[in-house]
Design a protein around this motif. Structure first.
Motif, mmCIF file in Angstrom:
data_model
loop_
_atom_site.group_PDB
_atom_site.id
_atom_site.type_symbol
_atom_site.label_atom_id
_atom_site.label_comp_id
_atom_site.label_asym_id
_atom_site.label_seq_id
_atom_site.Cartn_x
_atom_site.Cartn_y
_atom_site.Cartn_z
ATOM 1 N N LYS A 1 -2.575 11.719 -3.181
ATOM 2 C CA LYS A 1 -1.704 10.884 -2.229
ATOM 3 C C LYS A 1 -0.566 10.056 -2.614
ATOM 4 O O LYS A 1 0.531 10.120 -2.111
ATOM 5 C CB LYS A 1 -2.898 10.016 -1.299
ATOM 6 N N THR A 2 -0.897 9.319 -3.639
ATOM 7 C CA THR A 2 0.086 8.348 -4.343
ATOM 8 C C THR A 2 1.062 9.089 -4.936
ATOM 9 O O THR A 2 2.385 8.928 -4.814
ATOM 10 C CB THR A 2 -0.521 7.463 -5.546
ATOM 11 N N ALA A 3 0.782 10.489 -5.563
ATOM 12 C CA ALA A 3 1.757 11.281 -6.031
ATOM 13 C C ALA A 3 2.827 11.525 -4.960
ATOM 14 O O ALA A 3 4.192 11.793 -5.158
ATOM 15 C CB ALA A 3 1.126 12.524 -6.538
ATOM 16 N N SER A 4 2.496 12.100 -3.636
ATOM 17 C CA SER A 4 3.450 12.386 -2.822
ATOM 18 C C SER A 4 4.335 11.083 -2.512
ATOM 19 O O SER A 4 5.539 11.301 -2.487
ATOM 20 C CB SER A 4 2.783 12.859 -1.539
ATOM 21 N N ASN A 5 3.921 9.781 -2.520
ATOM 22 C CA ASN A 5 4.742 8.567 -2.470
ATOM 23 C C ASN A 5 5.726 8.651 -3.410
ATOM 24 O O ASN A 5 7.014 8.256 -3.361
ATOM 25 C CB ASN A 5 3.687 7.576 -2.108
ATOM 26 N N LEU A 6 5.203 8.677 -4.610
ATOM 27 C CA LEU A 6 6.064 8.956 -5.836
ATOM 28 C C LEU A 6 7.139 9.757 -5.673
ATOM 29 O O LEU A 6 8.375 9.402 -5.907
ATOM 30 C CB LEU A 6 5.248 9.082 -7.323
ATOM 31 N N GLN A 7 7.145 10.865 -5.114
ATOM 32 C CA GLN A 7 7.990 11.894 -4.840
ATOM 33 C C GLN A 7 8.935 11.453 -4.120
ATOM 34 O O GLN A 7 10.233 11.806 -4.167
ATOM 35 C CB GLN A 7 7.506 13.235 -4.587
ATOM 36 N N GLU A 8 8.457 10.765 -2.915
ATOM 37 C CA GLU A 8 9.426 10.121 -1.965
ATOM 38 C C GLU A 8 10.538 9.335 -2.413
ATOM 39 O O GLU A 8 11.748 9.207 -2.152
ATOM 40 C CB GLU A 8 8.643 9.651 -0.834
ATOM 41 N N VAL A 9 9.829 8.553 -3.623
ATOM 42 C CA VAL A 9 10.896 7.404 -4.101
ATOM 43 C C VAL A 9 11.768 8.318 -4.893
ATOM 44 O O VAL A 9 12.950 7.799 -4.952
ATOM 45 C CB VAL A 9 9.871 6.586 -5.124
ATOM 46 N N ALA B 1 0.902 -1.176 -0.012
ATOM 47 C CA ALA B 1 0.166 -0.121 -0.167
ATOM 48 C C ALA B 1 1.165 1.098 0.095
ATOM 49 O O ALA B 1 1.906 1.453 0.821
ATOM 50 C CB ALA B 1 -0.829 -0.164 1.270
ATOM 51 N N ALA B 2 0.784 2.118 -0.939
ATOM 52 C CA ALA B 2 1.659 3.520 -1.157
ATOM 53 C C ALA B 2 1.709 4.002 0.093
ATOM 54 O O ALA B 2 2.796 4.486 0.315
ATOM 55 C CB ALA B 2 1.025 4.160 -2.275
ATOM 56 N N GLY B 3 0.801 4.110 0.936
ATOM 57 C CA GLY B 3 0.832 4.846 2.001
ATOM 58 C C GLY B 3 1.718 4.129 3.251
ATOM 59 O O GLY B 3 1.932 4.826 4.292
ATOM 60 N N GLU B 4 2.049 2.765 3.149
ATOM 61 C CA GLU B 4 2.748 2.133 4.108
ATOM 62 C C GLU B 4 4.390 2.148 3.875
ATOM 63 O O GLU B 4 4.940 1.719 4.479
ATOM 64 C CB GLU B 4 2.282 0.813 4.014
ATOM 65 N N MET B 5 4.499 2.959 2.502
ATOM 66 C CA MET B 5 6.020 2.923 2.364
ATOM 67 C C MET B 5 6.974 3.481 3.163
ATOM 68 O O MET B 5 7.847 2.868 3.442
ATOM 69 C CB MET B 5 6.343 3.599 0.734
ATOM 70 N N LYS B 6 6.402 4.467 3.799
ATOM 71 C CA LYS B 6 7.248 5.079 4.692
ATOM 72 C C LYS B 6 7.651 4.336 6.021
ATOM 73 O O LYS B 6 8.529 4.610 6.865
ATOM 74 C CB LYS B 6 6.890 6.524 4.829
ATOM 75 N N HIS B 7 6.712 3.191 6.167
ATOM 76 C CA HIS B 7 6.744 2.482 7.286
ATOM 77 C C HIS B 7 7.456 1.539 7.463
ATOM 78 O O HIS B 7 7.500 0.192 7.931
ATOM 79 C CB HIS B 7 5.304 2.121 7.780
ATOM 80 N N GLY B 8 8.806 1.400 6.380
ATOM 81 C CA GLY B 8 9.760 0.437 6.428
ATOM 82 C C GLY B 8 10.209 -0.086 4.936
ATOM 83 O O GLY B 8 11.550 -0.002 4.589
ATOM 84 N N PRO B 9 9.300 -0.128 3.961
ATOM 85 C CA PRO B 9 9.835 -0.417 2.565
ATOM 86 C C PRO B 9 10.613 0.803 1.989
ATOM 87 O O PRO B 9 11.563 0.269 0.994
ATOM 88 C CB PRO B 9 8.688 -0.475 1.750
#
Length: 606
Positions: free
Chosen positions: A525-533, A495-503
């Motif tokens: 919301k997904t866009a912000s996760n993509l930017q973190e990647v 789940a994209a929102g879980e990425m910062k919790h470990g992956p």
């Protein structure tokens, strides 16, 4: 998992048995063998590995005989080698076996004490020696089989030859499917109708604890020593259905068939003129249902995971979902005013079948989504919703998955309407979105060359991550599953929102990150996760529609623009590019795409 073929014929059967095994390759195997009666004596040819090895052996050492059995083995007890390959035999009995004999060690110790010598590590050899033991004590083959059925524990299907009896074959079934085929003065046994398709269209499916005495004139079927009648049915399966056509692999052929089979499946459940869902009568009232429990395995489980979002969001129906292998042992309390939905391509998945039976024992009515209407799960369910995917030969599920999603989508709409969660206008809008899916999937297939180019880069990676939100999360899980099972690349879906919790700790310049992100309410919301990647050097492959790609495609290593669809049907559409990505990555790595190592199509044991 494993495959059985047996023939009581008029002419030599070895080549016909081999052809039957070829049709059973899709079930997965690691060794194969054939046994026939030659002048009343049991003779065998067995080989480790693919059927090509057995074919070479049969060419150099031909096998005559008009009565025979064959088997493709997927190892459970004992290493995958020639010694452990089926058929297993004594001087008096030859056996092929699907499933597991749970009490084989107890029986083996008992038979060894009686003087029997074992040469393999398998549970199957125990069956051959048990029957031989009874024959040695003056029992007929029929009497020996009757006695054996009371001793054998576990899930199994058996095909058995007896030395000196070219006019006899015995089949038995407990928890693992077996079908009898009726010919003209010839008879057949098979794991499923696929094996028997070129020989006959008249099929009888054995029921639980049935065993059958088969002669050239027909079959006599017993259940706990009572003579029983089982219906002989016409099957529509044809051997022509399993060719690859112009495709290199069955998997690619089946990916390409999805527009057609999705359309076929929709026609069963959706009235396109009135844009209304029309399902068979349900054994309960959706409006009064307190909870729906969804149980499945593997890709079918992920189809159910998508459906959980649909039922809860659209129908406002609480859903509990679990993998069948865990659910069956949890003894979960099920509400008496609830229902259970089971999903299985084959309709024979052992854990799912056990879950069905548990749910029934708890008073739940059962809905089954299956691709094989004659299967055990279909027969034991209260209502069957069939996917019209046709035979799926590739081990990695593709068209079965998308047709499961289609059926589940129609069921969710029907539930929503029955519960008053949507009105007729919204039902028409959602049905209209479904009607468009076959055409939109055809458009996605036009991106095949682009996905092949991306896959060449992904194939170089050791680890791959898939991200998604909402209904795209199960598609991310499915993308990771497809990639790992056929290319052997380690892949995980999150789940994209879980990425910062470990992956996120895994991300660097060597890790491709596949982002499944249609432009919907969750896109930002997904866009912000993509930017973190991106900030951590991750190489992003971005699947979205034109609006999504316009916003974020420039930040990706690669972007694929998919057709714009209603968010409700997006998971069906987005399943296709992750299938193609996995397929081309596997081809690039040179793996066995249709029969990946250690995997079986139909998992009929625990």
């Amino acid at each position: 998992m494993c495959g059985i073929i047996g023939i009581l014929g008029k002419s030599p059967v070895a080549s016909l048995l081999f052809d039957g095994l070829k049709r059973l390759e899709y079930r997965g195997y690691d060794s194969a063998g054939i046994a026939t009666l030659v002048d009343g004596r049991i003779d065998r040819r067995r080989a480790e590995g693919k059927l090509g090895n057995l074919e070479k052996l049969l060419s150099s050492e031909p096998l005559s005989g008009t009565t025979g059995i064959g088997h493709t083995r997927w190892a459970t007890h004992g290493r995958p080698n020639e010694v452990n390959a089926h058929p297993h035999a004594t001087e008096k009995v030859a056996v092929v076996h699907n499933g597991i004999i749970e009490n084989f060690q107890e029986l083996r110790d008992e038979l060894r004490a009686a003087g029997h010598v074992f040469v393999t590590e398998t549970d199957t050899e125990t069956v051959a020696h048990l029957l031989t033991h009874y024959l040695d004590h003056g029992k007929t083959p029929e009497e020996a089989m009757s006695m054996a059925m009371t001793r054998l524990q576990g899930a199994f299907s058996l095909a058995i030859l007896f030395a000196g009896r070219p006019d006899l074959m015995i089949g038995a079934r407990r928890g693992s499917p077996l079908a009898i085929g009726y010919g003209n003065g010839e008879m057949y046994l098979g794991s499923d109708a696929m094996a028997l398709a070129p020989f006959t269209s008249r099929i009888c499916y054995l029921m639980e604890d049935d065993w059958a005495v088969i002669t050239p004139e027909g079959a006599t079927i017993y259940n706990q020593d009572r003579l029983v009648n089982r219906e002989v049915k016409q099957t529509a399966l044809s051997g022509a259905l399993i060719g690859k056509g112009n495709y290199r692999h069955f998997m690619m052929k089946e990916i390409a068939e999805q527009p057609a089979v999705i359309g076929d499946t929709l026609q069963v459940f959706l009235n396109p003129l009135e844009r209304r869902i029309e399902l068979p009568a349900m054994p309960f009232d959706f409006a009064k249902l307190s909870r729906l429990t969804i149980v499945a395995c593997g890709t079918a489980y992920l189809a159910g995971f998508v459906a959980k979002y649909w039922f809860e969001q659209i129908a406002r129906l609480p859903v509990e979902i679990d993998v069948a292998s865990e659910f069956r042992y949890r003894t979960a309390p099920l509400p008496p005013d609830g229902a259970t939905l089971v999903i299985s391509q084959s309709g024979e998945t052992a854990d799912t079948l056990a879950a069905l039976r548990y749910a029934k024992s708890e008073g739940n009515k059962i809905i089954a989504v299956v691709n094989v209407p004659e299967s055990t799960i279909a027969r034991e369910a209260d209502v069957v919703l069939q996917t019209l995917a046709g035979p799926e030969i590739g081990v990695a599920s593709t068209k079965a998955f998308t047709t499961q999603l289609v059926v589940l989508a129609t069921l969710a709409i029907a539930a929503a309407r029955a519960r008053g969660a949507i009105d007729a206008k919204r039902e028409g809008e959602l049905s209209g979105a479904l009607i468009e899916v076959p055409a939109r999937v055809s458009e996605v297939l036009n991106h095949d060359q682009r996905l092949k180019e991306i896959a060449l880069k992904v194939a170089e990676a050791r680890d791959v991550l898939f991200l998604g939100r909402g209904t795209s999360y199960p598609i991310a899980l499915e993308g990771a599953l497809k990639l790992k099972e056929i290319s052997y690349i380690h892949a995980e879906g999150y789940a994209a929102g879980e990425m910062k919790h470990g992956p996120i700790a895994l991300i660097d310049e060597e890790v491709p990150v596949i982002v499944v992100a249609p432009y919907d309410d969750l896109f930002d919301k997904t866009a912000s996760n993509l930017q973190e990647v991106r900030a951590r050097g991750g190489r992003v492959v971005f699947f979205s529609d034109a609006e999504g790609v316009a916003k974020l495609g420039g930040d990706a290593m690669a972007a694929v623009t998919l057709p714009k669809v209603d968010p409700f049907v997006a998971p069906i559409l987005y399943a296709v590019p992750v299938q193609l990505l996995a397929y081309h990555a596997a081809v690039a790595k040179g793996t066995d795409v249709d029969q990946p190592r250690n995997l079986a199509k139909s998992v009929t044991v625990e």
